[in-house]
Design an enzyme around this catalytic site. Sequence first.
Site, mmCIF file in Angstrom:
data_model
loop_
_atom_site.group_PDB
_atom_site.id
_atom_site.type_symbol
_atom_site.label_atom_id
_atom_site.label_comp_id
_atom_site.label_asym_id
_atom_site.label_seq_id
_atom_site.Cartn_x
_atom_site.Cartn_y
_atom_site.Cartn_z
ATOM 1 N N ASP A 181 39.469 50.410 45.357
ATOM 2 C CA ASP A 181 38.428 49.740 44.585
ATOM 3 C C ASP A 181 38.918 49.719 43.140
ATOM 4 O O ASP A 181 39.053 50.776 42.511
ATOM 5 C CB ASP A 181 37.112 50.524 44.698
ATOM 6 C CG ASP A 181 35.992 49.896 43.896
ATOM 7 O OD1 ASP A 181 36.253 49.006 43.056
ATOM 8 O OD2 ASP A 181 34.833 50.320 44.085
ATOM 9 N N SER A 239 43.354 31.882 36.572
ATOM 10 C CA SER A 239 42.686 30.661 37.041
ATOM 11 C C SER A 239 42.736 29.616 35.940
ATOM 12 O O SER A 239 42.704 29.963 34.747
ATOM 13 C CB SER A 239 41.219 30.986 37.362
ATOM 14 O OG SER A 239 40.481 29.792 37.488
ATOM 15 N N TYR A 283 33.046 34.354 34.654
ATOM 16 C CA TYR A 283 34.354 34.299 35.331
ATOM 17 C C TYR A 283 35.402 33.676 34.410
ATOM 18 O O TYR A 283 36.505 34.204 34.250
ATOM 19 C CB TYR A 283 34.198 33.483 36.615
ATOM 20 C CG TYR A 283 35.466 33.239 37.384
ATOM 21 C CD1 TYR A 283 35.988 34.212 38.234
ATOM 22 C CD2 TYR A 283 36.143 32.019 37.280
ATOM 23 C CE1 TYR A 283 37.155 33.973 38.956
ATOM 24 C CE2 TYR A 283 37.296 31.772 37.999
ATOM 25 C CZ TYR A 283 37.806 32.758 38.836
ATOM 26 O OH TYR A 283 38.959 32.518 39.551
ATOM 27 N N LYS A 307 38.819 35.434 32.852
ATOM 28 C CA LYS A 307 40.189 34.992 33.114
ATOM 29 C C LYS A 307 40.928 34.704 31.799
ATOM 30 O O LYS A 307 42.142 34.891 31.717
ATOM 31 C CB LYS A 307 40.190 33.773 34.038
ATOM 32 C CG LYS A 307 39.733 34.089 35.473
ATOM 33 C CD LYS A 307 40.687 35.048 36.188
ATOM 34 C CE LYS A 307 40.326 35.236 37.661
ATOM 35 N NZ LYS A 307 41.255 36.131 38.373
#
Length: 150
Positions: free
Chosen positions: A30, A111, A126, A130
Amino acid sequence: MVWASKDALARARAELGKDEQIRAVIVRMDVTDSRSIDDAHRNVKDRLGAVDVLVNNAAVLLFENDDVLSIPTDGYRRTFDTNVFGVIDVCRPFAPDMVQRRYGRIVNVSSGDGQLAKMSTYAPAYSMSKTALNAFTRILGATYKGMGCW
Ligand SMILES: NC(=O)c1ccc[n+]([C@@H]2O[C@H](COP(=O)([O-])OP(=O)(O)OC[C@H]3O[C@@H](n4cnc5c(N)ncnc54)[C@H](OP(=O)(O)O)[C@@H]3O)[C@@H](O)[C@H]2O)c1
Protein backbone atom coordinates in the site's frame (compact mmCIF):
# COMPACT_ATOMS: atom_id res chain seq x y z
CA MET A 1 -5.68 -0.05 2.71
CA VAL A 2 -5.63 -0.98 -0.98
CA TRP A 3 -4.84 -4.46 -2.20
CA ALA A 4 -5.31 -5.99 -5.62
CA SER A 5 -7.35 -9.17 -5.20
CA LYS A 6 -5.46 -12.41 -4.63
CA ASP A 7 -7.08 -13.82 -7.77
CA ALA A 8 -5.85 -10.91 -9.91
CA LEU A 9 -2.33 -11.28 -8.53
CA ALA A 10 -2.33 -15.03 -9.07
CA ARG A 11 -3.49 -14.53 -12.67
CA ALA A 12 -0.71 -12.01 -13.33
CA ARG A 13 1.85 -14.31 -11.72
CA ALA A 14 0.66 -17.27 -13.80
CA GLU A 15 0.83 -15.21 -16.98
CA LEU A 16 4.43 -14.17 -16.29
CA GLY A 17 5.35 -17.68 -15.16
CA LYS A 18 4.73 -19.06 -18.64
CA ASP A 19 8.07 -17.60 -19.69
CA GLU A 20 10.77 -19.68 -18.05
CA GLN A 21 13.23 -16.80 -18.31
CA ILE A 22 11.14 -14.74 -15.90
CA ARG A 23 11.31 -15.21 -12.16
CA ALA A 24 8.27 -13.43 -10.71
CA VAL A 25 7.12 -13.04 -7.13
CA ILE A 26 4.06 -11.33 -5.72
CA VAL A 27 4.68 -8.59 -3.17
CA ARG A 28 1.75 -6.54 -1.93
CA MET A 29 2.24 -2.90 -1.03
CA ASP A 30 0.00 0.00 0.00
CA VAL A 31 1.86 3.10 -1.21
CA THR A 32 0.15 5.26 1.45
CA ASP A 33 1.51 3.11 4.30
CA SER A 34 5.21 3.53 5.10
CA ARG A 35 5.40 0.23 6.98
CA SER A 36 3.91 -1.58 4.00
CA ILE A 37 6.48 0.10 1.72
CA ASP A 38 9.39 -0.89 3.98
CA ASP A 39 8.11 -4.48 4.21
CA ALA A 40 7.74 -4.68 0.42
CA HIS A 41 11.24 -3.24 -0.12
CA ARG A 42 12.77 -5.79 2.27
CA ASN A 43 10.71 -8.61 0.81
CA VAL A 44 11.76 -7.83 -2.77
CA LYS A 45 15.44 -7.53 -1.85
CA ASP A 46 15.39 -10.81 0.08
CA ARG A 47 13.64 -12.73 -2.68
CA LEU A 48 14.98 -11.18 -5.89
CA GLY A 49 18.03 -9.15 -4.91
CA ALA A 50 18.74 -5.71 -6.31
CA VAL A 51 15.97 -3.84 -8.10
CA ASP A 52 16.98 -2.48 -11.52
CA VAL A 53 13.69 -0.83 -12.49
CA LEU A 54 10.97 0.63 -10.27
CA VAL A 55 7.66 1.53 -11.96
CA ASN A 56 5.36 3.72 -9.90
CA ASN A 57 2.00 2.98 -11.53
CA ALA A 58 -0.46 3.17 -8.61
CA ALA A 59 -2.86 6.10 -8.72
CA VAL A 60 -6.38 7.11 -7.80
CA LEU A 61 -8.81 9.26 -9.77
CA LEU A 62 -11.22 10.81 -7.27
CA PHE A 63 -13.91 13.47 -7.84
CA GLU A 64 -13.33 13.17 -11.56
CA ASN A 65 -16.31 15.31 -12.58
CA ASP A 66 -16.44 17.78 -9.71
CA ASP A 67 -15.33 21.36 -10.04
CA VAL A 68 -12.17 22.66 -8.47
CA LEU A 69 -13.73 24.43 -5.47
CA SER A 70 -16.36 21.82 -4.64
CA ILE A 71 -13.84 19.05 -4.03
CA PRO A 72 -13.29 18.71 -0.27
CA THR A 73 -9.77 19.27 1.01
CA ASP A 74 -9.73 15.65 2.10
CA GLY A 75 -10.36 14.65 -1.53
CA TYR A 76 -7.25 16.54 -2.58
CA ARG A 77 -5.32 15.03 0.33
CA ARG A 78 -6.33 11.46 -0.51
CA THR A 79 -5.42 12.00 -4.16
CA PHE A 80 -2.02 13.48 -3.33
CA ASP A 81 -1.40 10.79 -0.67
CA THR A 82 -1.42 8.10 -3.37
CA ASN A 83 -0.41 9.89 -6.57
CA VAL A 84 2.36 12.11 -5.20
CA PHE A 85 3.44 11.29 -1.62
CA GLY A 86 3.02 7.56 -2.31
CA VAL A 87 5.47 7.80 -5.21
CA ILE A 88 7.96 9.84 -3.17
CA ASP A 89 7.73 7.40 -0.26
CA VAL A 90 8.23 4.36 -2.52
CA CYS A 91 11.31 6.01 -4.09
CA ARG A 92 12.86 6.68 -0.66
CA PRO A 93 14.04 3.10 0.04
CA PHE A 94 14.60 2.01 -3.59
CA ALA A 95 16.58 4.98 -5.00
CA PRO A 96 19.53 4.77 -2.55
CA ASP A 97 20.07 1.11 -3.51
CA MET A 98 20.25 2.16 -7.17
CA VAL A 99 22.71 4.96 -6.41
CA GLN A 100 24.89 2.55 -4.43
CA ARG A 101 24.97 0.12 -7.38
CA ARG A 102 25.32 3.03 -9.82
CA TYR A 103 22.48 1.59 -11.87
CA GLY A 104 18.74 1.98 -11.77
CA ARG A 105 15.69 3.30 -13.53
CA ILE A 106 12.59 4.82 -11.95
CA VAL A 107 9.49 5.22 -14.12
CA ASN A 108 6.72 7.38 -12.68
CA VAL A 109 3.51 6.89 -14.64
CA SER A 110 2.05 10.33 -15.24
CA SER A 111 -0.78 11.57 -17.45
CA GLY A 112 -1.44 14.12 -20.15
CA ASP A 113 -3.91 15.57 -17.64
CA GLY A 114 -0.94 16.80 -15.63
CA GLN A 115 0.41 18.99 -18.41
CA LEU A 116 0.06 22.68 -17.57
CA ALA A 117 -0.32 23.60 -21.25
CA LYS A 118 -3.41 21.37 -21.53
CA MET A 119 -4.90 22.09 -18.09
CA SER A 120 -8.64 22.66 -18.13
CA THR A 121 -11.53 21.73 -15.83
CA TYR A 122 -11.18 17.93 -15.99
CA ALA A 123 -10.49 16.02 -12.76
CA PRO A 124 -8.86 18.86 -10.81
CA ALA A 125 -7.41 16.80 -7.94
CA TYR A 126 -6.02 14.11 -10.26
CA SER A 127 -4.67 16.63 -12.78
CA MET A 128 -2.93 18.71 -10.10
CA SER A 129 -1.46 15.57 -8.54
CA LYS A 130 0.04 14.52 -11.89
CA THR A 131 1.52 18.01 -12.37
CA ALA A 132 3.16 17.67 -8.96
CA LEU A 133 4.33 14.18 -9.90
CA ASN A 134 5.93 15.58 -13.06
CA ALA A 135 7.81 18.14 -10.96
CA PHE A 136 8.98 15.46 -8.53
CA THR A 137 10.16 13.31 -11.44
CA ARG A 138 12.19 16.17 -12.95
CA ILE A 139 13.76 17.01 -9.59
CA LEU A 140 14.53 13.38 -8.80
CA GLY A 141 16.14 12.97 -12.23
CA ALA A 142 18.26 16.09 -11.72
CA THR A 143 19.28 14.91 -8.26
CA TYR A 144 20.65 11.57 -9.45
CA LYS A 145 21.91 12.64 -12.87
CA GLY A 146 25.39 11.31 -13.53
CA MET A 147 25.10 8.62 -10.87
CA GLY A 148 24.06 5.87 -13.28
CA CYS A 149 20.43 6.49 -12.43
CA TRP A 150 17.59 8.31 -14.10
N1 LIG B 1 -6.25 4.65 -17.90
C1 LIG B 1 -5.88 5.76 -18.51
O1 LIG B 1 -6.52 6.22 -19.48
C2 LIG B 1 -4.65 6.51 -18.06
C3 LIG B 1 -4.24 7.64 -18.79
C4 LIG B 1 -3.11 8.33 -18.38
C5 LIG B 1 -2.39 7.89 -17.28
N2 LIG B 1 -2.81 6.80 -16.57
C6 LIG B 1 -2.03 6.40 -15.41
O2 LIG B 1 -1.65 5.04 -15.58
C7 LIG B 1 -1.57 4.41 -14.29
C8 LIG B 1 -2.46 3.19 -14.27
O3 LIG B 1 -3.78 3.60 -14.57
P1 LIG B 1 -4.98 2.57 -14.78
O4 LIG B 1 -5.93 3.16 -15.70
O5 LIG B 1 -4.44 1.19 -15.01
O6 LIG B 1 -5.64 2.67 -13.35
P2 LIG B 1 -6.34 1.57 -12.45
O7 LIG B 1 -6.86 0.45 -13.27
O8 LIG B 1 -7.26 2.31 -11.54
O9 LIG B 1 -5.11 1.02 -11.66
C9 LIG B 1 -4.55 1.76 -10.63
C10 LIG B 1 -3.86 0.78 -9.72
O10 LIG B 1 -3.33 1.52 -8.62
C11 LIG B 1 -3.54 0.71 -7.49
N3 LIG B 1 -3.56 1.52 -6.27
C12 LIG B 1 -4.37 2.55 -5.96
N4 LIG B 1 -4.09 3.01 -4.73
C13 LIG B 1 -3.04 2.26 -4.27
C14 LIG B 1 -2.29 2.22 -3.07
N5 LIG B 1 -2.53 3.08 -2.06
N6 LIG B 1 -1.29 1.31 -2.95
C15 LIG B 1 -1.04 0.44 -3.95
N7 LIG B 1 -1.72 0.40 -5.10
C16 LIG B 1 -2.71 1.29 -5.25
C17 LIG B 1 -4.87 0.05 -7.71
O11 LIG B 1 -4.95 -1.07 -6.89
P3 LIG B 1 -6.39 -1.76 -6.56
O12 LIG B 1 -6.73 -2.52 -7.80
O13 LIG B 1 -6.07 -2.62 -5.39
O14 LIG B 1 -7.32 -0.64 -6.26
C18 LIG B 1 -4.80 -0.29 -9.18
O15 LIG B 1 -4.22 -1.56 -9.37
C19 LIG B 1 -1.97 5.47 -13.27
O16 LIG B 1 -0.82 6.09 -12.75
C20 LIG B 1 -2.79 6.46 -14.10
O17 LIG B 1 -2.78 7.76 -13.54
C21 LIG B 1 -3.92 6.11 -16.95
